[in-house]
Design a protein around this motif. Structure first.
Motif, short mmCIF file in Angstrom:
data_model
loop_
_atom_site.label_atom_id
_atom_site.label_comp_id
_atom_site.label_asym_id
_atom_site.label_seq_id
_atom_site.Cartn_x
_atom_site.Cartn_y
_atom_site.Cartn_z
N TYR A 219 0.84 -1.20 0.00
CA TYR A 219 0.00 0.00 0.00
C TYR A 219 0.88 1.25 0.00
O TYR A 219 1.91 1.25 0.68
CB TYR A 219 -0.92 0.00 1.23
N PRO A 220 0.55 2.32 -0.74
CA PRO A 220 -0.66 2.52 -1.56
C PRO A 220 -0.70 1.57 -2.75
O PRO A 220 0.29 1.37 -3.43
CB PRO A 220 -0.55 3.97 -2.02
N TRP A 221 -1.89 1.03 -2.99
CA TRP A 221 -2.07 0.09 -4.09
C TRP A 221 -1.82 0.79 -5.42
O TRP A 221 -2.18 1.95 -5.62
CB TRP A 221 -3.47 -0.48 -4.06
N GLN A 222 -1.23 0.04 -6.32
CA GLN A 222 -0.89 0.57 -7.65
C GLN A 222 -1.87 0.10 -8.73
O GLN A 222 -1.59 0.25 -9.91
CB GLN A 222 0.53 0.12 -8.02
N GLY A 223 -2.97 -0.51 -8.31
CA GLY A 223 -3.95 -0.96 -9.29
C GLY A 223 -3.59 -2.29 -9.92
O GLY A 223 -3.90 -2.54 -11.08
N CYS A 224 -2.90 -3.13 -9.18
CA CYS A 224 -2.53 -4.47 -9.67
C CYS A 224 -3.30 -5.55 -8.93
O CYS A 224 -2.81 -6.67 -8.73
CB CYS A 224 -1.03 -4.69 -9.51
N ASP A 225 -4.50 -5.20 -8.49
CA ASP A 225 -5.39 -6.13 -7.80
C ASP A 225 -4.78 -6.69 -6.52
O ASP A 225 -4.87 -7.88 -6.22
CB ASP A 225 -5.83 -7.26 -8.75
N GLU A 226 -4.18 -5.78 -5.76
CA GLU A 226 -3.59 -6.16 -4.48
C GLU A 226 -4.63 -6.63 -3.47
O GLU A 226 -4.28 -7.29 -2.49
CB GLU A 226 -2.80 -4.98 -3.91
N TRP A 227 -5.90 -6.33 -3.70
CA TRP A 227 -6.97 -6.77 -2.81
C TRP A 227 -7.04 -8.29 -2.71
O TRP A 227 -7.56 -8.83 -1.72
CB TRP A 227 -8.33 -6.22 -3.28
N LEU A 228 -6.49 -8.99 -3.70
CA LEU A 228 -6.49 -10.45 -3.65
C LEU A 228 -5.71 -10.98 -2.45
O LEU A 228 -5.95 -12.08 -1.97
CB LEU A 228 -5.90 -11.03 -4.94
N LEU A 229 -4.77 -10.17 -1.95
CA LEU A 229 -3.99 -10.58 -0.79
C LEU A 229 -4.81 -10.58 0.50
O LEU A 229 -4.37 -11.13 1.51
CB LEU A 229 -2.77 -9.67 -0.62
N LEU A 230 -5.98 -9.97 0.47
CA LEU A 230 -6.85 -9.96 1.64
C LEU A 230 -7.72 -11.21 1.75
O LEU A 230 -8.33 -11.44 2.78
CB LEU A 230 -7.76 -8.73 1.61
N LEU A 231 -7.75 -12.02 0.71
CA LEU A 231 -8.61 -13.19 0.73
C LEU A 231 -8.11 -14.21 1.74
O LEU A 231 -6.91 -14.44 1.90
CB LEU A 231 -8.69 -13.83 -0.66
#
Length: 254
Positions: A219-231
């Motif tokens: 973070y800050p996210w660069q728009g590479c779908d880093e949200w997948l790491l929250l799964l």
């Protein structure tokens, strides 16, 4: 005098380890379906179809086998730290520890060369992958404990100096920030769960450990779908720094 004291923290029962002042939650035993289910894969595809992905998610789908097959795992009750160790908490055991990634002592500690020294000094152990995922899911079967919607940066927490903010992001087990930092587990990295034990023991052997989470590490996210790491099911091989969320046995009550 016992090293453990029961108390209420943010309206929930907790155990405080008095020598270190660490707060742990007691996770009840039970069974659950561990791994990335087809329903979760379908939920990620639905996010992609709705335009929620920044890039192609084909690498994620191709790597889904690393978190499969889904299997039932039995977990015994255990204590796990309410959040990953902060810089100040690591300094309880490693007084000379400095963290180049943190601006404040209340932030998550990300250990590199000091990791093995800390693990040697801790009177606790690392969670197995099965324990970590069980704690992260907190009785749910969805992408995160919040459901199957795309998780956002509002789910991240990397500084635990604000008690109100920490309490606001806890899951049903009273645990905060599972998925935010890349937390190292006791298991050696083995792609997939074929032949993995059904009783939550860590898989051992030579090689690097497994890491869970890590969305705040980039973070800050660069728009590479880093949200997948929250799964809850996301897992990968330890390569650099890592956070530590210790685990202990449930103390005997008087």
């Amino acid at each position: 005098m016992s090293e453990w004291v029961e108390q209420i923290v943010a309206g929930r029962p907790a155990w405080r380890h008095t020598p270190s002042n660490l707060t742990f939650r007691e996770v009840p035993g039970g069974t659950y379906r561990m791994g990335l289910s087809e329903a979760e894969v379908a939920a990620v595809r639905a996010i992609e179809r709705s335009g929620g992905a920044e890039d192609t998610l084909e690498p994620f789908f191709a790597g889904a086998v690393d978190a499969q097959p889904v299997r039932e795992v039995r977990v015994e009750p255990f204590l796990i730290a309410r959040h990953p160790l902060t810089v100040a908490q690591v300094q309880h055991w490693l007084p000379e520890y400095e963290d180049e990634y943190a601006d404040r002592s209340s932030q998550t500690a990300r250990l590199e060369d000091d990791l093995d020294d800390l693990l040697d000094a801790l009177p606790f152990r690392l969670p197995s992958e099965a324990e970590w995922e069980y704690a992260a899911r907190a009785g749910t079967t969805t992408l995160t404990f919040r459901g199957d919607d795309k998780p956002g940066a509002d789910q991240l927490l990397d500084d635990f100096g604000d008690e109100q903010r920490t309490a606001a992001v806890e899951n049903a087990f009273g645990l905060a920030a599972l998925g935010s930092a890349g937390e190292v587990c006791a298991d050696v990295w083995i792609p997939g769960f074929a032949g993995a034990p059904a009783d939550a023991r860590p898989r051992t052997g030579d090689g690097t450990r497994t890491v869970r989470g890590g969305a705040a590490d980039v973070y800050p996210w660069q728009g590479c779908d880093e949200w997948l790491l929250l799964l809850a099911a996301t897992r990968y091989e330890h390569t650099q720094f890592a956070a530590v969320r210790p685990v202990a046995s449930v103390p005997e009550r008087a």
